[in-house]
Design a protein around this motif. Structure first.
Motif, PDB file in Angstrom:
ATOM      1  N   ASN A 395       0.872  -1.172   0.000  1.00 31.46           N
ATOM      2  CA  ASN A 395       0.000   0.000   0.000  1.00 31.46           C
ATOM      3  C   ASN A 395       0.910   1.223   0.000  1.00 31.46           C
ATOM      4  O   ASN A 395       1.520   1.541   1.022  1.00 31.46           O
ATOM      5  CB  ASN A 395      -0.916   0.010   1.225  1.00 31.46           C
ATOM      6  CG  ASN A 395      -2.043  -0.998   1.112  1.00 31.46           C
ATOM      7  OD1 ASN A 395      -2.277  -1.562   0.045  1.00 31.46           O
ATOM      8  ND2 ASN A 395      -2.743  -1.229   2.206  1.00 31.46           N
ATOM      9  N   PRO A 409      -1.924  10.325   1.393  1.00 28.86           N
ATOM     10  CA  PRO A 409      -2.928   9.371   0.901  1.00 28.86           C
ATOM     11  C   PRO A 409      -2.247   8.103   0.401  1.00 28.86           C
ATOM     12  O   PRO A 409      -1.051   8.114   0.085  1.00 28.86           O
ATOM     13  CB  PRO A 409      -3.618  10.131  -0.228  1.00 28.86           C
ATOM     14  CG  PRO A 409      -2.628  11.153  -0.668  1.00 28.86           C
ATOM     15  CD  PRO A 409      -1.838  11.533   0.548  1.00 28.86           C
ATOM     16  N   LYS A 412      -3.796   1.799  -2.632  1.00 27.19           N
ATOM     17  CA  LYS A 412      -3.933   0.429  -2.124  1.00 27.19           C
ATOM     18  C   LYS A 412      -3.516  -0.598  -3.173  1.00 27.19           C
ATOM     19  O   LYS A 412      -3.789  -0.445  -4.365  1.00 27.19           O
ATOM     20  CB  LYS A 412      -5.385   0.168  -1.710  1.00 27.19           C
ATOM     21  CG  LYS A 412      -5.940   1.144  -0.674  1.00 27.19           C
ATOM     22  CD  LYS A 412      -5.202   1.080   0.631  1.00 27.19           C
ATOM     23  CE  LYS A 412      -5.898   1.790   1.781  1.00 27.19           C
ATOM     24  NZ  LYS A 412      -6.722   2.920   1.524  1.00 27.19           N
ATOM     25  N   GLU A 425      -5.105   6.919  -9.880  1.00 34.39           N
ATOM     26  CA  GLU A 425      -5.324   6.955  -8.433  1.00 34.39           C
ATOM     27  C   GLU A 425      -4.560   8.102  -7.779  1.00 34.39           C
ATOM     28  O   GLU A 425      -5.090   8.815  -6.921  1.00 34.39           O
ATOM     29  CB  GLU A 425      -4.898   5.615  -7.817  1.00 34.39           C
ATOM     30  CG  GLU A 425      -5.147   5.491  -6.324  1.00 34.39           C
ATOM     31  CD  GLU A 425      -6.607   5.291  -5.979  1.00 34.39           C
ATOM     32  OE1 GLU A 425      -6.916   5.243  -4.779  1.00 34.39           O
ATOM     33  OE2 GLU A 425      -7.439   5.188  -6.896  1.00 34.39           O
ATOM     34  N   GLU A 428      -6.320  11.415  -8.586  1.00 34.28           N
ATOM     35  CA  GLU A 428      -7.557  11.602  -7.818  1.00 34.28           C
ATOM     36  C   GLU A 428      -7.265  11.914  -6.352  1.00 34.28           C
ATOM     37  O   GLU A 428      -7.894  12.800  -5.753  1.00 34.28           O
ATOM     38  CB  GLU A 428      -8.422  10.343  -7.923  1.00 34.28           C
ATOM     39  CG  GLU A 428      -8.998  10.104  -9.324  1.00 34.28           C
ATOM     40  CD  GLU A 428      -9.682   8.762  -9.449  1.00 34.28           C
ATOM     41  OE1 GLU A 428      -9.710   8.025  -8.430  1.00 34.28           O
ATOM     42  OE2 GLU A 428     -10.190   8.433 -10.543  1.00 34.28           O
ATOM     43  N   LEU A 429      -6.301  11.196  -5.761  1.00 39.12           N
ATOM     44  CA  LEU A 429      -5.957  11.434  -4.361  1.00 39.12           C
ATOM     45  C   LEU A 429      -5.334  12.815  -4.176  1.00 39.12           C
ATOM     46  O   LEU A 429      -5.601  13.501  -3.179  1.00 39.12           O
ATOM     47  CB  LEU A 429      -4.995  10.348  -3.862  1.00 39.12           C
ATOM     48  CG  LEU A 429      -5.580   8.944  -3.721  1.00 39.12           C
ATOM     49  CD1 LEU A 429      -4.484   7.931  -3.408  1.00 39.12           C
ATOM     50  CD2 LEU A 429      -6.651   8.908  -2.631  1.00 39.12           C
ATOM     51  N   LYS A 432      -8.123  15.407  -4.209  1.00 38.38           N
ATOM     52  CA  LYS A 432      -8.887  15.368  -2.966  1.00 38.38           C
ATOM     53  C   LYS A 432      -8.095  15.983  -1.821  1.00 38.38           C
ATOM     54  O   LYS A 432      -8.671  16.662  -0.952  1.00 38.38           O
ATOM     55  CB  LYS A 432      -9.262  13.916  -2.635  1.00 38.38           C
ATOM     56  CG  LYS A 432     -10.294  13.326  -3.587  1.00 38.38           C
ATOM     57  CD  LYS A 432     -10.508  11.847  -3.339  1.00 38.38           C
ATOM     58  CE  LYS A 432     -11.233  11.574  -2.055  1.00 38.38           C
ATOM     59  NZ  LYS A 432     -11.564  10.135  -1.886  1.00 38.38           N
ATOM     60  N   LEU A 438     -10.057  14.440   1.548  1.00 43.29           N
ATOM     61  CA  LEU A 438      -9.571  13.091   1.834  1.00 43.29           C
ATOM     62  C   LEU A 438     -10.340  12.493   3.006  1.00 43.29           C
ATOM     63  O   LEU A 438     -10.659  13.172   3.978  1.00 43.29           O
ATOM     64  CB  LEU A 438      -8.080  13.127   2.177  1.00 43.29           C
ATOM     65  CG  LEU A 438      -7.098  13.318   1.021  1.00 43.29           C
ATOM     66  CD1 LEU A 438      -5.687  13.507   1.550  1.00 43.29           C
ATOM     67  CD2 LEU A 438      -7.143  12.141   0.058  1.00 43.29           C
ATOM     68  N   THR A 439     -10.639  11.212   2.916  1.00 44.32           N
ATOM     69  CA  THR A 439     -11.300  10.500   4.002  1.00 44.32           C
ATOM     70  C   THR A 439     -10.276   9.654   4.744  1.00 44.32           C
ATOM     71  O   THR A 439      -9.140   9.475   4.292  1.00 44.32           O
ATOM     72  CB  THR A 439     -12.403   9.590   3.455  1.00 44.32           C
ATOM     73  OG1 THR A 439     -11.807   8.547   2.650  1.00 44.32           O
ATOM     74  CG2 THR A 439     -13.377  10.380   2.592  1.00 44.32           C
ATOM     75  N   ASP A 442      -8.903   6.893   2.731  1.00 44.98           N
ATOM     76  CA  ASP A 442      -7.851   7.270   1.781  1.00 44.98           C
ATOM     77  C   ASP A 442      -6.481   7.327   2.439  1.00 44.98           C
ATOM     78  O   ASP A 442      -5.456   7.274   1.759  1.00 44.98           O
ATOM     79  CB  ASP A 442      -8.138   8.651   1.176  1.00 44.98           C
ATOM     80  CG  ASP A 442      -9.397   8.673   0.334  1.00 44.98           C
ATOM     81  OD1 ASP A 442      -9.680   7.646  -0.307  1.00 44.98           O
ATOM     82  OD2 ASP A 442     -10.090   9.709   0.324  1.00 44.98           O
TER      83      ASP A 442
END
Length: 532
Positions: A395, A409, A412, A425, A428-429, A432, A438-439, A442
């Motif tokens: 990861n 972030p 994965k 990916e 996108e990260l 965000k 970001l969550t 993430d």
């Protein structure tokens, strides 16, 4: 029946969060999934939704408190329960208060304007300061003895070595006595003040929100309950200066140099919330400068003091913990980037046309690191007590700089992804992260990290580990340098590489081998296809 509101999952490497803002107060009606409060960690901001519909019965963790995962934040009473009883004065209480206000104060210990009614004394205690915090300093009192206070109105601010904690009033009444004065050090269970519940007193000369003096005779104990001339019973709407803004909003305004008047508050009675500051345009007054001695007034005009955000404080602590807890060492190498640059030039148009994303450098570095981690698995492992946990997956954390600080972030299962999937990916990260969206999902689960200081012009640096990971790769600026190739001096685009690693688990041989494998894969990307 009450429903508990607890701290949500914060991620496997996140052990605490700070309660930044409460959007509701005790007694407010709430709906399912309505946002109750906002938590801040060293990585992201987490909003906590209501798990049930009803009434917010009690707030357990106040703003500024540090809480652990699954800690109790609040309790919600079912819609059928009234929740906390409203402290409306009864008719006989009003008569008692009127009679009391006509009598001169007999006891010098009682604050001026305090009612003689048999109000209950409520102690104001130091709130929870966190598991490892044993004391705090009283920084500022927003009220003085004799002032009227409302439930949850801010009384004072405490400072610890970790955060600033604002102390709300536990009851409505009069601040009868201040036990711990400004500058005093208090322990985690100390008493700060005493409030006479239900009594009436003077309006506060609040330090954070000054009010005009009430018209009329200031010696009249009832004058504090009267507004401007002609004000009627309905003229009780709080003015903008009377509203206590969210602590996270105050700090955000100070950091961005935004004037309070330039922000439209969306909270109760116009209270400014953190998201309101984000919407406001930067400008207005600069943050207040730190006070200085008169002899140094010229220096005070050229400096300013701004309190660190909770995010920055936590980042600072975690980075220092990484240095203190790990046997951190860095090894260096360099890579000739010509092969990758040529490959990108040859295929960038067809790659973007097919996959809808540009071919960047990061996918090559992610692939190269995944390849090297297969040969040196201890760099992808972590220490847990006396055990070593080896991860049979990758990861990949990708450090991203944002206006609020560095976040990481995670891509994965990067070892199972194609170049195009990795590029999409990461794109996108990154977006965000810059948008603050970001969550926790993430951010959690990273096993290895790549940090690209080269985008800021860094030629060489030693990255700091991202605990509990055991390795981090530092990328740097690509710079043309003369190199000896085949017995001739040629100009090549070179990049310095740095691997910081935890020497407790990774030996020097393993670290050097890892970095050499990354270098080889970058200088000849065909090795990735041939698994060499």
């Amino acid at each position: 029946m009450s429903t508990e509101v607890r701290v949500p999952t914060l991620g496997e490497s996140v052990t605490e969060a700070t309660v930044a803002t409460w959007f509701k107060k005790p007694g407010d009606a709430v709906e399912v999934d309505e946002m109750l409060c906002e938590l801040e960690t060293d990585k992201v901001t987490v909003e906590v939704p209501s798990p049930a519909a009803g009434v917010l019965e009690a707030i357990i963790a106040e703003e500024g408190e540090t809480v652990s995962p699954d800690a109790l934040l609040a309790q919600i009473a079912d819609a059928g329960n009234a929740g906390p009883e409203e402290t409306k004065p009864r008719p006989d209480d009003a008569e008692a208060e009127t009679e009391s206000s006509e009598e001169p104060a007999q006891e010098p210990q009682k604050a001026k304007g305090q009612s003689e009614m048999s109000g209950k004394s409520v102690d104001v205690m130091v709130p929870s300061l966190g598991e490892s915090v044993t004391e705090a300093t009283v920084a500022t009192w927003f009220k003085k003895a004799g002032d009227s206070v409302e439930v949850d109105e801010m009384l004072c601010e405490l400072e610890t070595d970790k955060v600033s904690v604002e102390v709300p009033s536990p009851a409505a009444g009069v601040l009868a006595e201040i036990v711990a004065e400004e500058g005093s050090t208090v322990d985690a269970k100390a008493r700060l003040a005493v409030i006479t519940e239900g009594a009436s007193g003077e309006k506060s000369d609040d330090k954070s929100a000054p009010e005009p003096e009430a018209s009329g005779d200031n010696d009249d104990d009832t004058a504090s309950d009267v507004g401007s001339p002609g004000a009627g019973p309905e003229d009780t709407k709080p003015r903008k200066d009377d509203v206590e803004d969210a602590p996270s909003a105050k700090k955000a305004m100070a950091e961005k140099g935004i004037d309070r008047d330039a922000v439209q508050g969306s909270g109760k009675d116009g209270r400014v919330m953190k998201e309101d500051v984000a919407k406001a345009k930067s400008g207005g007054d600069k943050p207040a400068r730190a006070p200085a001695a008169p002899a140094s007034a010229d220096q005070a005009d050229r400096q300013e003091r701004v309190k660190m955000t909770r995010l920055r404080q936590t980042i600072a602590r975690r980075l220092k913990d990484a240095q203190n807890n790990a046997a951190m060492l860095t090894t260096y190498n360099e890579a000739d980037m010509k092969a990758i640059m040529d490959l990108r030039n040859d295929y960038k148009e067809s790659f973007e046309k097919k996959h809808g994303v540009k071919l960047g450098f990061m996918s090559f570095f992610v692939k190269a690191c995944c390849h090297a981690l297969q040969e040196v698995p201890e760099v992808n492992a972590e220490i847990d007590g006396t055990d070593v946990i080896y991860k049979h997956f990758v990861n990949m954390g990708v450090a991203v700089g944002t206006p609020n600080g560095l976040v990481v972030p995670v891509v994965k299962d990067a070892d199972q992804r194609s170049f195009a999937e990795i590029e999409k990916e990461i794109g996108e990260l990154g977006k965000k992260a810059r948008d603050g969206k970001l969550t926790m999902a993430d951010m959690q689960g990273g096993t290895f990290t790549i940090s690209n200081g080269g985008v800021y012009g860094s030629l060489m640096s030693s990255p700091i580990l991202n605990p509990p990971q055991s390795g981090i790769l530092g990328m740097h600026k690509i710079q043309d340098r003369p190199m000896a190739v085949g017995g001739e001096i040629v100009i090549r685009p070179m990049m310095y590489l740095a691997l910081s690693y935890d020497h407790r688990i990774v030996d020097g041989k393993g670290a050097v081998t890892f970095l050499v494998r990354v270098k080889e894969a970058l200088e000849d990307p065909r090795r990735l296809l041939m698994d060499l």
